[in-house]
Design a protein around this motif. Structure first.
Motif, PDB file in Angstrom:
ATOM      1  N   TRP A  50       0.863  -1.193   0.000  1.00  0.00           N
ATOM      2  CA  TRP A  50       0.000   0.000   0.000  1.00  0.00           C
ATOM      3  C   TRP A  50       0.893   1.234   0.000  1.00  0.00           C
ATOM      4  CZ3 TRP A  50      -5.316   0.206  -0.383  1.00  0.00           C
ATOM      5  CH2 TRP A  50      -5.960  -1.035  -0.370  1.00  0.00           C
ATOM      6  N   ARG A  53       8.395 -15.314   3.816  1.00  0.00           N
ATOM      7  CA  ARG A  53       7.992 -14.353   4.857  1.00  0.00           C
ATOM      8  C   ARG A  53       9.065 -13.274   5.020  1.00  0.00           C
ATOM      9  NH1 ARG A  53       7.723 -17.610   8.833  1.00  0.00           N
ATOM     10  NH2 ARG A  53       5.529 -18.142   8.636  1.00  0.00           N
ATOM     11  N   TYR A  90       9.242 -10.497   2.358  1.00  0.00           N
ATOM     12  CA  TYR A  90       8.261  -9.406   2.462  1.00  0.00           C
ATOM     13  C   TYR A  90       8.483  -8.544   3.691  1.00  0.00           C
ATOM     14  CZ  TYR A  90       6.435 -11.292  -1.678  1.00  0.00           C
ATOM     15  OH  TYR A  90       6.354 -11.702  -2.982  1.00  0.00           O
ATOM     16  N   GLN A  91       9.053  -9.139   4.730  1.00  0.00           N
ATOM     17  CA  GLN A  91       9.402  -8.297   5.880  1.00  0.00           C
ATOM     18  C   GLN A  91      10.491  -7.305   5.472  1.00  0.00           C
ATOM     19  OE1 GLN A  91      10.108 -11.503   8.677  1.00  0.00           O
ATOM     20  NE2 GLN A  91       8.120 -11.188   9.666  1.00  0.00           N
ATOM     21  N   GLY A 109       8.936  -4.761   3.240  1.00  0.00           N
ATOM     22  CA  GLY A 109       8.130  -3.881   4.097  1.00  0.00           C
ATOM     23  C   GLY A 109       8.984  -2.859   4.818  1.00  0.00           C
ATOM     24  N   GLU A 110      10.116  -3.311   5.344  1.00  0.00           N
ATOM     25  CA  GLU A 110      11.019  -2.384   6.036  1.00  0.00           C
ATOM     26  C   GLU A 110      11.550  -1.320   5.078  1.00  0.00           C
ATOM     27  OE1 GLU A 110      12.700  -5.604   9.320  1.00  0.00           O
ATOM     28  OE2 GLU A 110      14.127  -4.567   8.027  1.00  0.00           O
ATOM     29  N   GLY A 123       8.918   1.177   4.163  1.00  0.00           N
ATOM     30  CA  GLY A 123       8.731   2.080   5.293  1.00  0.00           C
ATOM     31  C   GLY A 123       9.867   3.085   5.388  1.00  0.00           C
ATOM     32  N   ARG A 147       3.402   0.923   3.106  1.00  0.00           N
ATOM     33  CA  ARG A 147       3.551  -0.207   4.024  1.00  0.00           C
ATOM     34  C   ARG A 147       3.174  -1.495   3.310  1.00  0.00           C
ATOM     35  NH1 ARG A 147       5.721   3.325   6.007  1.00  0.00           N
ATOM     36  NH2 ARG A 147       5.503   4.270   8.069  1.00  0.00           N
ATOM     37  N   VAL A 148       3.643  -2.600   3.881  1.00  0.00           N
ATOM     38  CA  VAL A 148       3.411  -3.921   3.293  1.00  0.00           C
ATOM     39  C   VAL A 148       2.663  -4.788   4.296  1.00  0.00           C
ATOM     40  CG1 VAL A 148       4.595  -6.041   2.539  1.00  0.00           C
ATOM     41  CG2 VAL A 148       5.434  -3.804   1.782  1.00  0.00           C
ATOM     42  N   CYS A 149       1.685  -5.501   3.801  1.00  0.00           N
ATOM     43  CA  CYS A 149       0.931  -6.427   4.655  1.00  0.00           C
ATOM     44  C   CYS A 149       1.017  -7.837   4.071  1.00  0.00           C
ATOM     45  CB  CYS A 149      -0.531  -6.001   4.740  1.00  0.00           C
ATOM     46  SG  CYS A 149      -1.492  -7.026   5.871  1.00  0.00           S
ATOM     47  N   LEU A 150       1.515  -8.767   4.860  1.00  0.00           N
ATOM     48  CA  LEU A 150       1.673 -10.145   4.388  1.00  0.00           C
ATOM     49  C   LEU A 150       0.346 -10.895   4.479  1.00  0.00           C
ATOM     50  CD1 LEU A 150       4.600  -9.169   5.129  1.00  0.00           C
ATOM     51  CD2 LEU A 150       5.138 -11.561   5.551  1.00  0.00           C
ATOM     52  N   LEU A 204       1.207 -16.320   5.987  1.00  0.00           N
ATOM     53  CA  LEU A 204       2.583 -15.985   6.394  1.00  0.00           C
ATOM     54  C   LEU A 204       2.648 -15.305   7.757  1.00  0.00           C
ATOM     55  CD1 LEU A 204       3.901 -14.580   2.987  1.00  0.00           C
ATOM     56  CD2 LEU A 204       4.590 -16.732   4.057  1.00  0.00           C
ATOM     57  N   GLN A 205       1.490 -15.090   8.354  1.00  0.00           N
ATOM     58  CA  GLN A 205       1.482 -14.244   9.556  1.00  0.00           C
ATOM     59  C   GLN A 205       1.984 -14.924  10.824  1.00  0.00           C
ATOM     60  OE1 GLN A 205      -2.288 -12.193   9.849  1.00  0.00           O
ATOM     61  NE2 GLN A 205      -2.108 -11.350   7.793  1.00  0.00           N
ATOM     62  N   GLU A 207       4.667 -16.663  12.577  1.00  0.00           N
ATOM     63  CA  GLU A 207       6.104 -16.887  12.345  1.00  0.00           C
ATOM     64  C   GLU A 207       6.579 -18.263  12.804  1.00  0.00           C
ATOM     65  OE1 GLU A 207       8.548 -12.934  12.414  1.00  0.00           O
ATOM     66  OE2 GLU A 207       7.037 -12.810  13.985  1.00  0.00           O
TER      67      GLU A 207
END
Lengths: 539, 128
Positions: A269, A431, A434-435, A438-439, A442, A448-451, A455-456, A458
């Motif tokens: 997003w 995972r 995308y983290q 996402g970082e 940001g 921002r990124v939402c998985l 994948l949520q 861990e």
């Protein structure tokens, strides 16, 4: 020249210098390299020039483990092979893909990216891809609106693909037919490989066809180029001299089957709409980018190599996972269903964003529809929300494998079972990718990124969603290694212990990298071709 | 405007007051209520999503279950209000992403600062 093996007298004996088994991207690339040489090349193709469902049925088999496409429709058994309907996405593997990585079990090739570079360039010619240049700045100079996300390249960069859906069956039919020294036999399916006593050298192969004919091919060198699953099947099923099959003394044939996990994984997003032309599939002649993770970040986080493709969220929400759409035995019907779904999703997105077109129901040619679809993709690419599709290597897994089943096909060949098995590192890597993205999104202040839900958690690296797609990319069943205990072929794609038997294709990949395999398998095939030439000249 | 609406926090709850920015008493933290709004997320996420993230953050980090605890963390080196506070928080968020001080909540990759803001937002709503 072309000979239909159904029309030969039964039990014919065909002699040549080189026998290439399979006329897909690998086999044809090698055959082209021998045109006008003083050597007689026998090119065997299981099917004909057109799709033939009776031949297609010969490659059917069963699957277990992770849900997969029906084997019968995951390849095309005809001259030109699966280039008959591929999307033409090409990109070279990265340096790290060839390296031994202590966090990736069974990783490491006996060759490097630099060893393949000259062959990548030649593969570009065979695939008609134009300049061998994957530098974004070069392409941005030609097409200035290929803007990339301003992210820290030390972590996330844009990896490029070139696109050209070269149909080898159409492109090279005439060249092969006209070549005096290339003898193409259609309807010639290999059913047995026979060697000398001790199986250190292959003497002949048996071919059969659906007309009930059996022939023998004798040559000095044999190259298996029938695709990763069929190559393994040929070796395993040729067990008249060795119970384990040919080249399988160490039980490696069929193991380490790899695919590319292609799976909807996250949403991006953005604060502001972004013109994502660079990240939008643009069809033949275009370049295409995906967000990729740097070698440094892969090492630091001990993850696999993978990329993230972007699809405008408005379009993605109407798309059904390919693994669900592609379940027909006839690949043509599955392809139609796939294109229909993509078209409908694009039209729905367009209607939602821009309203209905008055002439949207007017009849169009297939080409017009494709052009419209690509134009629509381009239009939808100006957005602030994307769904990402991962494209990632699968960690080599000896339990992910092709074995022979008890059922036999119309020619008496045992059918295969594919047990596709994934590993925990596969999911953990997705995972982490995308983290990291996402970082970086940001940090750059872009959004921002939402998985996705799968994948949520861990702690869960083993369960996969129903819509887990693969790329129709069969790799690794005859993997390359310097050590016969850990691989089927050596660095030159020669089967260990057999002086004149080779394997061409993605089956030789030791690891699968992120890019679609065709460019690399063609490069590797041309390299093999050079090696065989050197060996023949040395005689 | 030289006076702003602030929130006086205590272990028992929060009361909206209109007082100068400079005061800070023992055991309580006074802060500009603008801190309750994760500005970096409000244009991307719905209020429900922000609230849900806030609740999850508090579950994940039980040490930060009170307004006081969260506000202290957010304001540890900041004494600003209004736009200056927003700018200081933005800087903090950027630093979080730079240093990997991130929170992974309901799939979102967030800076810990903005996750704390979500948590603060849910508590402020509860206590309003």
């Amino acid at each position: 020249m072309h000979i239909d093996a159904r029309k030969l007298p039964d039990n014919s004996v065909i002699d040549g210098d080189i026998c290439i088994v399979g006329a897909g991207a690998a086999g044809i690339s090698i055959a082209l390299d021998w045109i006008d040489s003083p050597h007689k090349v026998i090119l065997l193709e299981s099917g004909g020039f057109e799709y033939d469902h009776e031949v297609q049925k010969l490659i059917n088999g069963s699957t277990t483990g992770q849900k997969y496409f029906p084997l019968i429709s995951s390849r095309i058994a005809a001259f030109g092979g699966t280039t008959g309907h591929w999307a033409g996405m090409c990109s070279p593997m990265d340096n790290i893909d060839f390296m031994k990585r202590d966090w990736v079990p069974h990783s490491g090739w006996p060759i490097t990216r630099q060893d393949l570079d000259p062959y990548y360039e030649r593969a570009h010619e065979a695939l008609q891809l134009g300049a061998y240049n994957y530098d974004l700045a070069y392409w941005q100079e030609k097409t200035p609106d290929l803007a990339e996300f301003a992210l820290d390249k030390e972590v996330v960069y844009t990896k490029l693909w070139k696109i050209n859906g070269a149909r080898f069956g159409q492109l090279y039919k005439e060249s092969i037919e006209k070549a005096r020294n290339i003898h193409l036999y259609t309807y010639a399916t290999l059913t047995n490989i026979l060697g000398n006593e001790g199986l250190s050298e292959i003497k002949e192969v048996t071919i059969k066809n659906t007309a009930g004919k059996t022939h023998t091919v004798r040559a000095k060198h044999f190259i298996l180029a029938g695709g990763s699953i069929q190559n393994a099947r040929m070796l395993l099923a040729s067990n008249t001299q060795s119970e384990k099959g040919v080249g399988n003394d160490n039980d490696n044939v069929g193991r380490y089957f790899m695919e590319h996990l292609e799976i909807q994984s996250a949403e991006i997003w953005l604060y502001k709409p972004f013109r994502a032309k660079l990240y939008s599939y643009s069809g033949d002649g275009g370049v295409y980018g995906e967000l990729a993770i740097s070698e440094k970040a892969q090492r630091e986080h001990r993850i696999l190599n993978g990329t993230a493709g972007l699809v405008p969220l408005s379009l993605a929400k109407g798309q059904t996972p390919r693994i669900e759409l592609w379940q027909d035995d006839d690949p043509r019907k599955s392809m139609d269903r796939l294109i229909k779904n993509w078209t409908e999703a694009a039209l729905e997105a367009k209607a939602e964003l821009y309203g209905e077109d008055e002439d949207s129901t007017a009849p169009k040619t297939a080409e017009e529809e494709l052009m419209e679809l690509l134009a629509l993709f381009d239009k939808l690419s100006m957005t602030n929300s994307f769904e990402t599709q991962t494209r990632i290597e699968q960690s080599p897994n000896p339990d992910s494998r092709v074995t022979l089943g008890s059922e036999r096909d119309a020619l008496g060949m045992p059918r295969v079972n594919l047990h596709w098995k994934l590993s925990e590192i596969d999911k953990r890597s997705i995972r982490t990718i995308y983290q990291l993205i996402g970082e970086q999104m940001g940090l750059a202040g872009l959004g921002r990124v939402c998985l996705k839900e799968f994948l949520q958690d861990e702690n869960d690296n083993t369960t996969w969603p129903e819509g887990t797609n693969a790329g129709w990319h069969h790799m690794g069943t005859t993997r390359m290694s310097d050590d016969p205990k850990t691989g089927v072929v050596d660095a030159n794609c020669q089967v260990h212990g057999i002086s004149n038997l080779y394997v061409a294709g993605a089956g030789c990949f030791a690891t699968s990298a992120a890019p679609n395999p065709t460019l690399t398998l063609v490069a590797l095939s041309i390299r093999l071709s050079d090696h065989v030439k050197q060996k023949m000249n040395a005689i | 405007m030289d006076r702003r609406s602030f929130v006086l926090l205590s272990a028992t709850g929060a009361v909206a007051l209109t007082i100068p920015v400079a005061c800070s008493g023992f055991g309580t933290v006074r802060y500009d209520p603008i801190l309750n709004q994760p500005q970096s997320l409000t244009s991307l996420l719905t209020p429900d999503q922000i609230s849900s993230i806030g609740k999850k953050y508090r579950e994940k980090v039980p040490k930060e279950k009170t307004v006081n605890a969260i506000a202290r963390k957010l304001l540890d080196d900041i004494s600003a209000e209004g736009d200056a506070l927003i700018a200081a928080i933005d800087k903090k968020i950027k630093k979080d992403f730079e240093t990997g001080n991130t929170a992974f909540i309901e799939g979102w990759v967030l800076s810990v600062t903005e996750a704390r803001q979500c948590a603060l937002s849910t508590l402020a709503t509860q206590n309003a």
